[in-house]
Design a protein around this motif. Sequence first.
Motif, PDB file in Angstrom:
ATOM      1  N   LEU A 322      -4.153  -4.621   8.428  1.00 52.57           N
ATOM      2  CA  LEU A 322      -4.226  -5.028   7.021  1.00 52.57           C
ATOM      3  C   LEU A 322      -4.975  -3.994   6.193  1.00 52.57           C
ATOM      4  N   GLY A 323      -6.044  -3.427   6.752  1.00 49.05           N
ATOM      5  CA  GLY A 323      -6.781  -2.392   6.033  1.00 49.05           C
ATOM      6  C   GLY A 323      -5.876  -1.205   5.737  1.00 49.05           C
ATOM      7  N   GLY A 324      -5.132  -0.768   6.746  1.00 49.03           N
ATOM      8  CA  GLY A 324      -4.205   0.346   6.549  1.00 49.03           C
ATOM      9  C   GLY A 324      -3.145   0.007   5.520  1.00 49.03           C
ATOM     10  N   THR A 325      -2.634  -1.231   5.585  1.00 48.20           N
ATOM     11  CA  THR A 325      -1.620  -1.651   4.616  1.00 48.20           C
ATOM     12  C   THR A 325      -2.176  -1.588   3.202  1.00 48.20           C
ATOM     13  N   ILE A 326      -3.407  -2.091   3.027  1.00 46.64           N
ATOM     14  CA  ILE A 326      -3.987  -2.090   1.682  1.00 46.64           C
ATOM     15  C   ILE A 326      -4.199  -0.664   1.187  1.00 46.64           C
ATOM     16  N   VAL A 327      -4.688   0.214   2.079  1.00 40.35           N
ATOM     17  CA  VAL A 327      -4.952   1.583   1.630  1.00 40.35           C
ATOM     18  C   VAL A 327      -3.642   2.278   1.246  1.00 40.35           C
ATOM     19  N   ILE A 328      -2.621   2.167   2.096  1.00 40.00           N
ATOM     20  CA  ILE A 328      -1.341   2.808   1.749  1.00 40.00           C
ATOM     21  C   ILE A 328      -0.772   2.172   0.493  1.00 40.00           C
ATOM     22  N   GLY A 329      -0.869   0.834   0.396  1.00 43.03           N
ATOM     23  CA  GLY A 329      -0.384   0.163  -0.809  1.00 43.03           C
ATOM     24  C   GLY A 329      -1.109   0.663  -2.055  1.00 43.03           C
ATOM     25  N   THR A 330      -2.423   0.868  -1.944  1.00 43.25           N
ATOM     26  CA  THR A 330      -3.197   1.350  -3.091  1.00 43.25           C
ATOM     27  C   THR A 330      -2.721   2.729  -3.530  1.00 43.25           C
TER      28      THR A 330
END
Lengths: 353, 310
Positions: A322-330
């Motif tokens: 989820l952390g990776g998803t949020i960072v890439i999404g950002t």
Amino acid sequence: MSLSDARRSLAFRRARGVLADIGRFAVMLATTYLGLIAVTFFIGRVVPVDPVLAIVGDRAPMAVVERIREEMGFNLPLWQQFLIYLRQALTGDFGISVLTTHPVMEDIIRVFPATLELATVGTLIGAGLGVPLGVLAAVRRGSIADQVVRIVGLIGYSVPIFWLGLLSLLLFYAKLKWVAYPGRLDVAYEYTFTPITGLYLVDAAWTGQWDVLWDAFRHIILPGALLGYFSLAYISRMTRSFMLNELGQEYIVAARAKGLSERRIIWVHALRNAAVPLTTVVALSYAGLLEGSVLTETVFSWPGIGLYITNSLQNADMNAVLGGTIVIGTVFIAINLLSDLLYRMLDPRTHAK
Amino acid sequence: MTAPSTPSAAGWRDWLLTAEPRSRGQARLGRAYVTWRRFSENRLAVTGLLIILVLVLVAAFAAFLAPHSATVGDLAGARLKPPGTPGFLLGTDDLGRDILSRLIYGSRITLAVVALVAVIAAPVGLLIGTVAGFAGGYIDAALMRVTDIFLAFPKLILALAFVAALGPGIENAVIAIALTSWPPYARLARAETLGVRNSDYIAAVRLMGASPARIVVRHIMPMCLSSLIVRVTLDMAGIILTAAGLGFLGLGAQPPLPEWGAMIASGRRFILDQWWVATMPGIAILIVSLGFNLLGDGLRDALDPREAGR
């Protein structure tokens, strides 16, 4: 009103327009980001039947399950959990990675430059080849060159990139030995080279370690070229379409009537106008490569954020995913909005209101 | 001129191409005929259509076409045989299974994934887009905000995260891909709706007392269909690639299902010596997604002549 007054008021109006745009974008950014966090929260906390069991496994004793449930705040109402999650996400606290035992954010900061470097090389290759090819296809519309560019692009759209990666490794690494094996550096350099920015090409050139630079180049060229092909397909197609649009305009006829050389008409007059929407296309394909590198990184053992996410996935390390998803999404959202903003600033027609 | 009583080929063509059709049916057939003529002039587009037709036929008659079982191999006698071995045209994999048979059965999975995603995502996008465009105001703003949020997500990463939460499997892969596929359709449908919502025929239907729901379903949605179909067809290649990517990462179809992406993943271990195990499924994916891309391009050119050749 004198000319300079008119000019000043125009500049003022333009500045105000940009400010209003920035304000609107800020609102959009905020809501989109809130949505991103809400969706990841939904994925991490609501979709799994019991997130605690997902962490400790279903053989843990009941007392341990309850203790962890309370420690992690899973006994609170969902909206309170969401507020806590939101606060943590906004401060960059995504929890501890089960796999690496480091905070997720620390891991991501460590691996992100690798992805950034790869995507940058890919975009440079894609734009550097894609734009001229697209111009060529538009100028010689219907010719053999146009058909070839079209087919090359279509294959780029249709080929599974991980498969092409495997085959190219087989050919260029195993059979021809032109490029280095998967990874970012040879083992020999892995322990002697201390990165500064994490972008190995830049670091090596900065410190003048030319052997390291050559080695890093031999590692990045194949995955970079693959991603470059991927973005070339998109960029050449859009360039062709924009150029056809511009070449049909009346100012081109006027330029021809003035007797300008064909080269100048194409590369200076038409391309400069096509360049405005093209910046958006290049930015979007850059964002796409940051995402699309997940599969490429897996094939080439490239220690970037894509490989980090897939490794975490295979080990059910939900915090890291989820952390990776949020960072890439950002990053994705930021590039999208920036390219939109850039478009408005570059195209004077969008200010006329 | 009425419909000819003894229809010759030329007579039929005149009847189809007449500028003054006598009935709605004749007008529709005439439109379809013109579209088909434009489509069939495009050799690449026809190639794409043929590829998809072959895919459908292969999937339908897999049981008759496949020479061997897709899941049970000959472990003792036929492990990792190269292509061209008698009886195993494309070779065998590490469990002695015939790769050709696995590809043939795998076409069913590919087709099912594509069809399911299209059936889930396209109507959702169509409904959200038309309602937002027709209603306007707050409903429009709210729906488009949600659409933009999903649109801002990197597709593959979101699908990965969904599958991670739902657990690996082909059904969850379909759900994850569908969840990330609908926003562009909503945008498209909204744009088309905005184009027609103020036209006279809508005003006429409204005067006749049609409810908003009826206007949207009967008079706006049909106007969005052709561009939606083109977009969905063009997206199918992307859907196939995403599904194969999920399969490659071990998050899509699970063994022993002959999913093409998963087959590439399992062939990865022998790529140096037995290259065909990973190569063959990749060629299948490439051909099929190329087919969808060609078909989609051709459809767009035929249905929307303004954009032809772009």
